[in-house]
Design an enzyme around this catalytic site. Structure first.
Site, mmCIF file in Angstrom:
data_model
loop_
_atom_site.group_PDB
_atom_site.id
_atom_site.type_symbol
_atom_site.label_atom_id
_atom_site.label_comp_id
_atom_site.label_asym_id
_atom_site.label_seq_id
_atom_site.Cartn_x
_atom_site.Cartn_y
_atom_site.Cartn_z
ATOM 1 N N CYS A 2 6.424 -10.559 -2.809
ATOM 2 C CA CYS A 2 6.436 -11.990 -3.094
ATOM 3 C C CYS A 2 5.248 -12.639 -3.521
ATOM 4 O O CYS A 2 4.200 -11.880 -3.469
ATOM 5 C CB CYS A 2 7.188 -12.666 -1.782
ATOM 6 N N ALA A 52 13.403 -9.901 -3.833
ATOM 7 C CA ALA A 52 14.177 -9.574 -2.912
ATOM 8 C C ALA A 52 14.174 -7.985 -3.066
ATOM 9 O O ALA A 52 14.459 -7.428 -4.152
ATOM 10 C CB ALA A 52 15.492 -9.986 -3.083
ATOM 11 N N ASN A 78 4.169 -11.863 2.405
ATOM 12 C CA ASN A 78 4.093 -11.061 1.408
ATOM 13 C C ASN A 78 4.087 -9.700 1.559
ATOM 14 O O ASN A 78 2.924 -9.439 2.285
ATOM 15 C CB ASN A 78 3.141 -11.660 0.348
ATOM 16 N N GLY A 79 4.896 -8.590 1.674
ATOM 17 C CA GLY A 79 4.652 -7.395 1.962
ATOM 18 C C GLY A 79 5.733 -6.577 2.282
ATOM 19 O O GLY A 79 7.002 -7.176 2.067
ATOM 20 N N GLU A 80 5.517 -5.398 3.022
ATOM 21 C CA GLU A 80 6.619 -4.213 3.489
ATOM 22 C C GLU A 80 6.055 -4.039 4.745
ATOM 23 O O GLU A 80 4.926 -3.408 4.940
ATOM 24 C CB GLU A 80 7.039 -3.555 2.833
ATOM 25 N N ASP A 103 12.094 -7.609 7.395
ATOM 26 C CA ASP A 103 11.023 -7.499 8.022
ATOM 27 C C ASP A 103 10.339 -8.634 8.473
ATOM 28 O O ASP A 103 9.325 -8.873 9.287
ATOM 29 C CB ASP A 103 10.135 -6.518 7.532
ATOM 30 N N GLY A 376 0.070 7.313 -6.658
ATOM 31 C CA GLY A 376 -0.709 8.106 -5.652
ATOM 32 C C GLY A 376 -1.950 7.528 -5.592
ATOM 33 O O GLY A 376 -2.868 8.645 -5.148
#
Length: 614
Positions: A2, A52, A78-80, A103, A376
């Site tokens: 986001c 989303a 903003n993130g995971e 989360d 990576g």
């Protein structure tokens, strides 16, 4: 993934300022194409754009925690968070109740339970802001490695903040101003923690929290690279790296939307693809970038020993992915729309715009099939993959190894060959980077009794992780978010980073090549062609047609009397190149890079209406 933005002011009624924050957050539309919202109270206005990924129906923001009709805290995030389920279980055990499965609510409830120290419990990538009306306090926080961005600027007795600089520049009280130090930061290609290039703006450094109370900003680090004695033998080290990487990749596969892996055919991305294929329940998808005619015209250069495409295809067959090359044409690489999009995504000129545009085009093509992609990045910084780790002449020069490498090519500085010599001397790129180098090595953690050679390589690794890597992560974030794609970086798991940072250099090069530990950790997962391949950086086009197209754009700029870059140029050098009437060299890193910097600076000055204070 986001975009967030906001404004806190302890003298204004922010309920009357929603339109300004809405304008700020609108600049982040590409980061969050699915929804937009602004929340206000008397002292704070928080804005949000949503892409989303998890809990598609209930994860809207700004998210508010209430109790008995009273607002406890509001978050834009903003993130995971990859361990959010485990943290959620801890919070439930402490009496917290949840209304979503996302989360974001876990981070919000973590703040309510543990305050600002909640960040210490989060494993993931994030940049978030929490407004606490009870404390009259704004908390800003960023993940340990700085995968997700967060900028801020003090305004009177308040601050504005946002995921990208463009959100701050949309505020009527923030101007786009660059002084000599800002220009030096652009041209040296280092990332000084906290430096946002634009005068008066700051970037929250990786692993930091900022607390804003009554207009005062208090910033501190909650994490830094630790120096620890490495007591594991080689086999144990290899096994630990494999276990940590496999676990990280598995966690990064968490998604409620289509997911894929970027595959170059190098060791790092191939390892990610192999672990993803093992962990996933479906046949994974992989994508690789290539250039039209690249295999036929490829020429080995200082950086690239071979083309990527055959190796990527080998890996895809070996691990069983559904593989799709994305083949780019030179005309796409200089398309004004693509060039403008790549520049606008980063808010700054780039010394490697061709790489940026090719990455942008790759990610744009990937976005047609997936919303999340694994990559990576970071393995080279962790396991010593770059030439700037291996060339002993670059390791102890009193400057950053990659800067010293660039100064070998051009003593005046990278990409500066067509700039006014007096301006370049005034900016003093070698002096600026040497000063920043001294600041950086003062931060290197010390391990008592460490041998001199190991201490040197620890310093080199620290420099790459803290002053080079942030450049790559920023580029990856901005270019992916420009097309609404979430990039994930499994090697950035802080458990891997802390462990790999402390592996002795002799162990990292035990087989006589770079990244020995990582190679051994995935030896049974990858084809021999990839295991034996030397490090090759992100590919660049070698099409002579690209040089011809650059020539057209260069001629247009240097013959435009109103071009904003004209006062910055070496008129004699530009005139000489103009009169040669030939395509710009499409290979190498000299003339091509100089021309591209002229074009970048001109486009940036036009688009951002930058005021130069030097």
């Amino acid at each position: 993934m986001c975009g967030i933005a906001g404004w806190v002011d302890f003298t204004r009624d922010m309920r009357e300022q929603a339109s300004i924050v809405r304008t700020m957050v609108a600049t982040l539309a590409n980061r969050g194409p699915d929804a937009e919202s602004v929340w206000t109270d008397q002292r704070a206005a928080l804005g949000f754009r949503r892409l989303a990924i998890i809990d598609l129906s209930l994860g809207d923001q700004p998210m508010v925690a209430r109790e008995n009709g009273r607002t406890l805290a509001t978050i834009v995030y903003n993130g995971e968070i990859y361990n959010y389920r485990a943290v959620r279980e801890q919070l439930v055990a402490r009496g917290h109740r949840f209304r979503t499965n996302c989360d974001t609510e876990v981070v919000l409830r973590s703040y309510l339970e543990w305050g600002e120290r909640c960040v210490e419990r989060l494993n993931g990538m994030f940049g978030f802001a929490v407004w606490d009306p009870g404390k009259q306090q704004l908390m800003l926080a960023r993940d340990r490695l700085g995968i997700k961005p967060l900028y801020y600027a003090a305004l009177g007795r308040g601050v504005v903040f946002g995921s990208e600089v463009k959100a701050l520049l949309a505020h009527p009280m923030v101007d786009a101003v660059i002084d000599l130090e800002g220009m030096a930061e652009v041209l040296t290609y280092i990332d000084t923690p906290g430096h946002a290039v634009y005068k008066g703006l700051s970037e929250l450094p990786p692993g930091h929290v900022a607390l804003v109370r009554d207009g005062n900003v208090h910033r501190y680090a909650y994490w830094s690279l630790p120096a620890r004695e490495h007591t594991d033998d080689f086999d144990t080290t290899v096994g630990t790296v494999r276990e940590l990487l496999a676990d990280s990749v598995s966690a990064h596969l968490m998604s409620d939307v289509p997911l894929c892996t970027l595959l170059s055919g190098g060791l790092d991305s191939s390892a990610i693809a192999a672990f993803a294929a093992r962990a996933g329940s479906e046949r994974p998808r992989t994508f690789a970038v290539d250039f039209e005619g690249h295999a036929e015209r490829f020429q080995k250069d200082h950086w690239h020993e071979d083309a990527d495409a055959p190796y990527a295809a080998d890996v895809a067959r070996h691990v069983g992915t559904e593989h799709q090359p994305v083949v780019l044409r030179s005309a796409e690489m200089v398309d004004p729309v693509v060039s403008a999009a790549a520049l606008y995504s980063q808010d700054l000129p780039s010394p490697i715009p061709d790489m940026d545009r090719s990455l942008y085009l790759l990610l744009r093509a990937v976005r047609q099939h997936s919303t999340v992609a694994l990559m990576g990045e970071v393995a080279d910084e962790l396991f010593g993959g770059y030439q700037s780790f291996r060339d002993k002449s670059l390791l102890d020069t009193g400057n950053f190894p990659w800067v010293s490498m660039g100064l070998k090519v051009n003593p005046r500085g990278r990409s500066t060959g067509l700039l006014d010599p007096d301006l370049v001397k005034k900016i003093d790129l070698p002096g600026y980077s040497a000063r920043r180098y001294r600041e950086a090595i003062a931060e290197v953690p010390v391990l008592d009794g460490e041998p001199t050679d190991d201490a040197l390589m620890r310093r080199v690794s620290f420099l790459h992780l803290t002053r080079w890597l942030p450049l790559l992560l920023a580029r990856d974030d901005r270019l992916s978010m420009a097309v609404g794609l979430e990039l994930r970086v499994p090697y950035c798991d802080h458990r891997i980073v802390e462990y790999a940072f402390n592996i002795p250099w002799a162990m990292k090069t035990s087989d006589g090549h770079e990244k020995s530990v990582l190679r051994a950790a995935v030896a049974d997962l990858l084809p021999n062609s990839v295991l034996q391949r030397r490090k090759s950086p992100f590919p660049i086009t070698q099409d002579p047609g690209y040089g011809a197209l650059l020539r057209e754009q260069f001629d247009a700029v240097v013959t435009d009397p109103n071009a904003p870059v004209r006062p910055l140029l070496d008129e004699a050098a530009c005139t000489d190149l103009f009169n040669q009437r030939r395509p710009i060299e499409a290979t190498g890193w000299g003339e091509r890079r100089n021309v591209e910097m002229v074009l970048q600076l001109d486009a940036w000055l036009r688009q951002y209406r930058v005021r130069l204070e030097f």
